[in-house]
Write an enzyme that holds these catalytic residues in place. Sequence first.
Site, PDB file in Angstrom:
ATOM      1  N   SER A 199       0.839  -1.197   0.000  1.00 17.92           N
ATOM      2  CA  SER A 199       0.000   0.000   0.000  1.00 17.92           C
ATOM      3  C   SER A 199       0.878   1.253   0.000  1.00 17.92           C
ATOM      4  CB  SER A 199      -0.953  -0.040   1.199  1.00 17.92           C
ATOM      5  OG  SER A 199      -1.958   0.935   1.091  1.00 17.92           O
ATOM      6  N   GLU A 218      -9.404  -4.630  -4.563  1.00 16.47           N
ATOM      7  CA  GLU A 218      -8.625  -3.889  -3.570  1.00 16.47           C
ATOM      8  C   GLU A 218      -9.481  -3.160  -2.531  1.00 16.47           C
ATOM      9  OE1 GLU A 218      -5.441  -3.502  -2.924  1.00 16.47           O
ATOM     10  OE2 GLU A 218      -4.323  -4.225  -4.663  1.00 16.47           O
ATOM     11  N   HIS A 248      -7.650  -5.441  -0.320  1.00 16.39           N
ATOM     12  CA  HIS A 248      -6.391  -4.838   0.103  1.00 16.39           C
ATOM     13  C   HIS A 248      -5.843  -5.580   1.328  1.00 16.39           C
ATOM     14  CE1 HIS A 248      -3.809  -1.375  -0.475  1.00 16.39           C
ATOM     15  NE2 HIS A 248      -3.904  -1.007   0.781  1.00 16.39           N
TER      16      HIS A 248
END
EC number: 3.1.1.59
Length: 564
Positions: A220, A351, A465
């Site tokens: 990230s 995500e 994610h």
Amino acid sequence: MTSHVLALAFLLHACTALAWQETNSRSVVAHLDSGIIRGVPRSADGIKFASFLGVPYAKQPVGELRFKELEPLEPWDNILNATNEGPICFQTDVLYGRLMAASEMSEACIYANIHVPWQSLPRVRGTTPLRPILVFIHGGGFAFGSGHEDLHGPEYLVTKNVIVITFNYRLNVFGFLSMNTTKIPGNAGLRDQVTLLRWVQRNAKNFGGDPSDITIAGQSAGASAAHLLTLSKATEGLFKRAILMSGTGMSYFFTTSPLFAAYISKQLLQILGINETDPEEIHRQLIDLPAEKLNEANAVLIEQIGLTTFLPIVESPLPGVTTIIDDDPEILIAEGRGKNVPLLIGFTSSECETFRNRLLNFDLVKKIQDNPTIIIPPKLLFMTPPELLMELAKTIERKYYNGTISIDNFVKSCSDGFYEYPALKLAQKRAETGGAPLYLYRFAYEGQNSIIKKVMGLNHEGVGHIEDLTYVFKVNSMSEALHASPSENDVKMKNLMTGYFLNFIKCSQPTCEDNNSLEVWPANNGMQYEDIVSPTIIRSKEFASRQQDIIEFFDSFTSRSPLE
């Protein structure tokens, strides 16, 4: 007599050559450039390793050092205990929740955790090979997170003869406030990362590590930071390759625009009641404030704006300040900056599903209805003239929302624009500029016992994610009650992903020539990726019409001239 002298000389040489020393069955020590530290022996799956936790890598940035570039450590005389993780940096966590154990927060948070294969501990005249080193940069939107083991357990990697280093760096207002002055230049968090890498270079051999064989990686915002470091002149010679999980320096979930930095800084000063215009006086008042007050102001900003507040910025040259980002990342990439760094990059199939509950709590639908420009990715928001923002919002709305503002539609546009498009585009750019190989993957394996979904109360289809991270690092969170025994396929996927990562760390390719246990993964040609669906279904795919459509759609915005 001569033989005794030679034996004594050899013994003395061996003792001084030992960077490590096992003191007893419950501790080990290492000799660093600043002093001696004591760590702890550990094991996983019957394989021993050592951990040195909460190791300071620079002087703590407190008092007058707040916002400044880190200064070198003062040496210590006694053995420093490195048996517990240090405090995390000040933050307001709006996403990880129960994934992160409750931890003390402090400005004095500049600590690293070093995990070392047991075989590397006593090095005598090179009888044990120097090991490759992985330096991992945690995610969290540049606003929260830490290098702690709750999300970054080293067991899967350190037991395979790789030294694993995680660490804290300054976050949010403490790490990324910019006033464009020598005292508050911005990008302090990135400078912390560079300081850590320099520290690793100096101390690598003391941990049995190879300073010429360092891989940086991140997830990230950590991946975005890692990519930005590959584009920086300040990091030359500090690492060899990079792994980017769900983030790049081109990612649309943040912007390096000085306009945004100026805007967010102004908002902060208003919240704090600082009405001065003189930079020296602003600095003085910010330094005098308790850290807790700054953290509270940052929390207010997050609630007003969303996930991202203080971010990396394109810097103006300042005397005595190390410049990290000297131009827009996309310009640097087009010029070929960083093209000789091998890259392994990836994204997950869905995500932004991981953010669903956060978006609901943020009352996103109502906020979009009140202000449609919220759906514009932050990077585009500050590249677009104000008079064109509503037109841009309507274009995105027509593409993704079909007249209905919903969390489902936002999640789709967020996944495409914030994560998939930047990864696809970076692959294209690398193919255009040439240079070192780039390997691209899409992670689509839906684990049967996803700790991320369980802890965060999610039941979506697809892979969100952070989920791919759990197949590379062990989740050692406080939510042990929610841990279930991994399925056979989950174990196979863990072995597959760690196999790819370990190979890349060792030979700059996901499949090394001397390791035929994994299917060959071809380098990207600007139009292909590996689709990881299950441990037995990994397909090399050309960009499909959907990916081409994503690229064309977001390319149409980036072709406009950015605001100065």
